[in-house]
Design a protein around this motif. Structure first.
Motif, short mmCIF file in Angstrom:
data_model
loop_
_atom_site.label_atom_id
_atom_site.label_comp_id
_atom_site.label_asym_id
_atom_site.label_seq_id
_atom_site.Cartn_x
_atom_site.Cartn_y
_atom_site.Cartn_z
N VAL A 1 0.83 -1.22 -0.07
CA VAL A 1 -0.08 0.21 -0.02
C VAL A 1 0.99 1.29 0.05
CG1 VAL A 1 -2.20 -1.05 1.05
CG2 VAL A 1 -0.20 -0.11 2.42
N GLY A 2 2.00 1.24 -0.49
CA GLY A 2 2.94 2.23 -0.68
C GLY A 2 3.92 2.78 0.33
N MET A 3 4.24 1.75 1.54
CA MET A 3 5.23 2.33 2.22
C MET A 3 6.72 1.86 1.84
SD MET A 3 5.37 1.68 6.52
CE MET A 3 4.43 2.96 6.91
N VAL A 4 7.66 2.80 1.94
CA VAL A 4 9.11 2.20 1.57
C VAL A 4 9.51 1.13 2.44
CG1 VAL A 4 9.46 4.56 0.60
CG2 VAL A 4 10.02 4.00 3.27
N ASP B 1 -5.57 5.77 2.51
CA ASP B 1 -6.27 6.87 2.60
C ASP B 1 -5.49 8.13 2.66
OD1 ASP B 1 -8.55 5.40 2.78
OD2 ASP B 1 -9.17 5.49 4.94
N GLY B 2 -4.27 8.04 3.01
CA GLY B 2 -3.51 9.26 2.87
C GLY B 2 -3.06 9.93 4.13
N ARG B 3 -3.57 9.57 5.15
CA ARG B 3 -3.16 9.83 6.62
C ARG B 3 -1.53 9.59 7.05
NH1 ARG B 3 -8.48 7.89 7.04
NH2 ARG B 3 -7.76 5.79 7.95
N ILE B 4 -1.16 8.78 6.27
CA ILE B 4 0.26 8.33 6.59
C ILE B 4 1.05 8.51 5.05
CG2 ILE B 4 2.04 6.64 6.98
CD1 ILE B 4 0.05 5.30 8.98
N ASP B 5 1.85 9.12 4.96
CA ASP B 5 2.82 9.39 3.70
C ASP B 5 3.89 8.21 4.17
OD1 ASP B 5 4.52 9.80 1.83
OD2 ASP B 5 5.11 11.95 2.34
N SER C 1 -2.45 13.57 8.36
CA SER C 1 -1.83 12.94 9.38
C SER C 1 -2.42 13.63 10.75
CB SER C 1 -0.41 13.33 8.98
OG SER C 1 0.34 12.50 10.45
N PRO C 2 -2.50 12.74 11.91
CA PRO C 2 -2.71 13.47 13.06
C PRO C 2 -1.46 14.25 13.58
CG PRO C 2 -2.87 10.90 13.16
CD PRO C 2 -2.60 11.29 11.79
#
Length: 334
Positions: free
Chosen positions: A23-26, A62-66, A263-264
């Protein structure tokens, strides 16, 4: 089909890392978060292990985490290491800075690590435990989106604002205190809602600020602090450490970690102390004191079984509910 899946710790780490990268995390961030997730699971902290991993996965989608964020690590003075998570996860920055933090603490006797602009930090005790395993005494504090009513308030103004403390014994074990300022962790409310069960009185208020045992009403209202005003004061102290001193969002200003695309942006504060520079033979003396407290006086010392639990998981494996395993395995990038 069985209702559970048993994985070796390495298989569990691979499951988590692969899902996060899908889901896109390095890879570096995924490896750090997967390690923290599995450590929590092996320590018996299921609610903030793989169950909480699904929050990270949804937030990546959802985009809350880059997922591609590269933490910015700086050291304005020798005893301080600062990390801007840049909308990513605190576990990533901590993994990058850990060696430097340990080196500074052992050389200077004290070192501080802070994180801002992070998603929720997961199991807070994990950070303190990593330092205890390096022979350091550690204090950790973190905040998050507002869930907890303050003293005299019926509205949420703080997160559960946990505080963790770890101290090493001479035999490789360590004391580990990790507890929320709230009467219970938010995930316990969410679990009760999923099971359709009532929650104990004294845990939460509903939207009107009235006491409730309905978990759904509690999630729309506010959690209560343990010990009333005393617990709320602890939450306030944590807020100053985790948001004030780090430059992170105050809990009142932190976006929801379960909805939206922001992001929070919360914080983590971590203090590391080198006990050998403060008191000769600390670990041996502390081990003897723990033995006296637990053996003679019957005192429960939290965290002592963590290493043993992890050893058991190494041999017996990690058991995940089939539904949870399938959910994690099914995550894909949109």
């Amino acid at each position: 089909m069985t209702d559970a899946v048993t994985l070796s710790p390495q298989e569990a780490r691979d499951l988590a890392r692969t899902a996060l990268m899908r889901v896109g995390m390095v890879e570096t961030a995924a490896t750090a978060l997967a390690g923290a997730t599995v450590d929590a699971e092996m320590a018996g902290k299921n609610a903030i292990g793989f169950t909480h991993l699904t929050d990270y996965l949804r937030s990546l989608v959802d985009g809350r985490i880059d997922g591609r964020a590269e933490p910015l690590i700086t050291s304005p003075v020798p005893a301080i290491v600062k990390c801007d998570a840049m909308g990513g996860v605190a576990q990533h920055g901590f993994a990058i800075a850990l060696e430097e933090l340990v080196t500074k603490a052992k050389a200077l006797g004290i070192a501080v690590f802070t994180v801002q602009n992070s998603y929720t930090t997961g199991e807070l005790g994990w950070y303190a435990a990593q330092l205890a395993q390096e022979g350091l005494v550690a204090i950790a504090a973190t905040n998050g989106p507002a869930l907890l009513a303050g003293a005299g308030s019926r509205l949420p103004v703080y997160c559960t604002n946990p505080l963790a403390f770890a101290a090493p014994l001479a035999d490789g074990r360590f004391l580990l205190v990790d507890q929320a300022s709230s009467a219970t962790a938010y995930v316990k409310i969410r679990e009760a809602a999923a099971r359709g069960e009532a929650i104990p009185a004294g845990w939460a208020l509903d939207q009107e600020g009235e006491p409730t045992t309905d978990p759904f009403a509690a999630m729309k209202g506010a959690l209560l602090a343990f010990g009333g005003t005393r617990g709320a004061n602890v939450a306030l102290m944590v807020e100053v450490l985790a948001a004030g001193l780090t430059g992170a969002n105050w809990s009142l200003d932190a976006p929801d970690f379960q909805a939206g695309d922001a992001s929070p942006g919360v914080g983590l504060f971590l203090l590391a102390l080198a006990p050998q520079l403060l008191a000769d033979g600390f670990s041996t003396r502390f081990a003897e004191q723990v033995e006296r407290l637990s053996g003679v006086y019957g005192v429960h010392i939290p965290g002592l079984d963590r290493v043993e639990r992890q050893r058991q998981a190494e041999s017996a494996g990690i058991v995940l509910p089939r539904q949870l395993f399938d959910s994690i395995s099914s995550f894909r990038r949109n």
